[in-house]
Motif scaffolding. Structure first.
Motif, PDB file in Angstrom:
ATOM      1  N   ASP A  11       0.841  -1.191   0.000  1.00 34.41           N
ATOM      2  CA  ASP A  11       0.000   0.000   0.000  1.00 34.41           C
ATOM      3  C   ASP A  11       0.881   1.247   0.000  1.00 34.41           C
ATOM      4  O   ASP A  11       1.625   1.499   0.949  1.00 34.41           O
ATOM      5  CB  ASP A  11      -0.890  -0.026   1.243  1.00 34.41           C
ATOM      6  N   VAL A  12       0.800   2.046  -1.078  1.00 30.49           N
ATOM      7  CA  VAL A  12       1.663   3.228  -1.197  1.00 30.49           C
ATOM      8  C   VAL A  12       0.916   4.521  -0.895  1.00 30.49           C
ATOM      9  O   VAL A  12       1.452   5.614  -1.101  1.00 30.49           O
ATOM     10  CB  VAL A  12       2.278   3.303  -2.608  1.00 30.49           C
ATOM     11  N   THR A  13      -0.301   4.432  -0.368  1.00 29.00           N
ATOM     12  CA  THR A  13      -1.056   5.653  -0.080  1.00 29.00           C
ATOM     13  C   THR A  13      -0.523   6.383   1.144  1.00 29.00           C
ATOM     14  O   THR A  13      -0.903   7.531   1.385  1.00 29.00           O
ATOM     15  CB  THR A  13      -2.550   5.341   0.121  1.00 29.00           C
ATOM     16  N   GLY A  14       0.340   5.735   1.922  1.00 28.70           N
ATOM     17  CA  GLY A  14       0.926   6.411   3.083  1.00 28.70           C
ATOM     18  C   GLY A  14       2.234   7.107   2.783  1.00 28.70           C
ATOM     19  O   GLY A  14       2.839   7.733   3.671  1.00 28.70           O
ATOM     20  N   LEU A  15       2.705   7.052   1.534  1.00 26.57           N
ATOM     21  CA  LEU A  15       3.949   7.713   1.169  1.00 26.57           C
ATOM     22  C   LEU A  15       3.723   9.223   1.021  1.00 26.57           C
ATOM     23  O   LEU A  15       2.600   9.667   0.756  1.00 26.57           O
ATOM     24  CB  LEU A  15       4.483   7.141  -0.149  1.00 26.57           C
ATOM     25  N   PRO A  16       4.773  10.014   1.166  1.00 27.21           N
ATOM     26  CA  PRO A  16       4.623  11.474   1.051  1.00 27.21           C
ATOM     27  C   PRO A  16       4.501  11.923  -0.406  1.00 27.21           C
ATOM     28  O   PRO A  16       5.321  12.689  -0.917  1.00 27.21           O
ATOM     29  CB  PRO A  16       5.915  11.992   1.699  1.00 27.21           C
TER      30      PRO A  16
END
Length: 337
Positions: free
Chosen positions: A50-55
């Protein structure tokens, strides 16, 4: 649905490592396409990263242009003041991309990377070269009304479904990619691969490559732009044909009256079709015909015919040729007003 592992890294480096080192791992954005494919059994990943928590979830103005984070939601893109003010065509495309629920979940990068909606690709009981090369393309003789008329191959006639990709291609956007070998920038028009004999890969990205953002250059002050879409329903439907146009007008220097429409000339333009090819289709022939030509409907029609002369429609989708031609002429004419 098969069991799978789940990771939610907080750094880009960690996300890259997770996909590179874990066989069967894939990136997860909003999931509006990927989860559907998992439910259908089209893809069966071993791990979702899940990459939705990346800046990567901000929209920033940059010298008159924009940098759009990969994790920006489509709804937020459509509503952003800088997008609506300086890039209205981008907002138009974003608003036509799906229902409010989907727009609140889907991400910009995920929208660009969504897979085809070809019914044979989505049905694992049918052969499909995009899922299993060499198995055949039943769409060629089967249900292909909404499939490609140009740029396709004997192995695949699927179309790319993204509205956003069409508008971004016309705006000369660049995709920012992080990979194992380091960062690189890919022109959006160079992101997608033609199907050829092996249509499994839609893009030039490697399995562990991660889109982190999209850069849109500053628009020309005099440029006009518009995105138009024809679909079977007014909303919540993929394009039968769409077009994104950026038009820059000048004054003819052949003695005609300068301030009137018939005295104008096309100084430059960018035209990209959606719904007719396996990728956003840059109408290079039409652009060449229009540069320096009169900004008038007969010239618009001539340019459209020149572009679509290469079309190879199938049995049930030849109607897309006049539809695409008329849509381009109408859009160019409206931009003159």
């Amino acid at each position: 649905m098969r069991p799978f592992d789940y990771e939610r890294p907080r750094r880009v480096e960690a996300a890259l490592a997770a996909v590179e080192q874990t066989p069967g791992a894939v990136y997860l954005g909003g999931g509006t396409n990927l989860v559907d494919l998992m439910r259908l059994g089209v893809v069966e990943p071993e791990c979702l990263v899940d990459v939705t928590g990346l800046p990567c979830d901000r929209i920033e103005e940059d010298g008159g242009g924009l940098r759009i984070g990969a994790a920006v939601r489509i709804g937020d893109l459509a509503a952003h003041p800088a997008v609506r003010r300086r890039f209205p065509m981008l907002a138009q495309a974003a608003l036509r991309g799906g229902s409010g629920q989907i727009m609140n979940m889907a991400t910009v990068a995920g929208n660009l990377l969504q897979r085809t909606r070809c019914p044979y690709f989505n049905d694992v009981t049918k052969p499909c070269n995009k899922r299993e090369p060499g198995s055949g393309c039943p769409a060629r003789n089967g249900e292909h009304r909404n499939l490609a008329i140009i740029g396709h191959s004997a192995a695949c006639v699927a179309t790319h479904p993204s509205d956003l990709a069409v508008a971004l291609a016309a705006l000369d956007a660049t995709v920012c990619v992080e990979g194992v070998a380091g960062p690189r920038r890919v022109p959006l028009t160079g992101l997608y691969r033609p199907p050829g004999d092996d249509p499994r890969r839609d893009t030039v990205l490697e399995p562990a490559d991660l889109i982190t953002g999209i850069e849109v250059p500053a628009p020309r002050v005099t440029a006009r732009s518009r995105y138009r879409k024809v679909s079977d329903r007014a909303s919540f439907a993929f394009a039968v044909v769409s077009v994104a146009v950026v038009l820059d007008l000048g004054v003819r220097n052949d003695g005609e009256t300068g301030g009137l429409a018939e005295g104008r000339a096309v100084r430059d333009c960018r035209i990209v079709f959606g719904g007719i090819a396996p990728m956003p289709w840059r109408a290079v022939r039409a652009e060449e015909e229009l540069r320096g030509a009169r900004a008038a409907e007969p010239d618009f029609a001539r340019a459209a015919r020149a572009e679509l002369a290469a079309a190879r429609p199938l049995r049930d989708n030849a109607f897309k040729v006049p539809l695409a031609r008329n849509l381009l002429v109408r859009t160019l004419t409206e931009l003159m007003e």
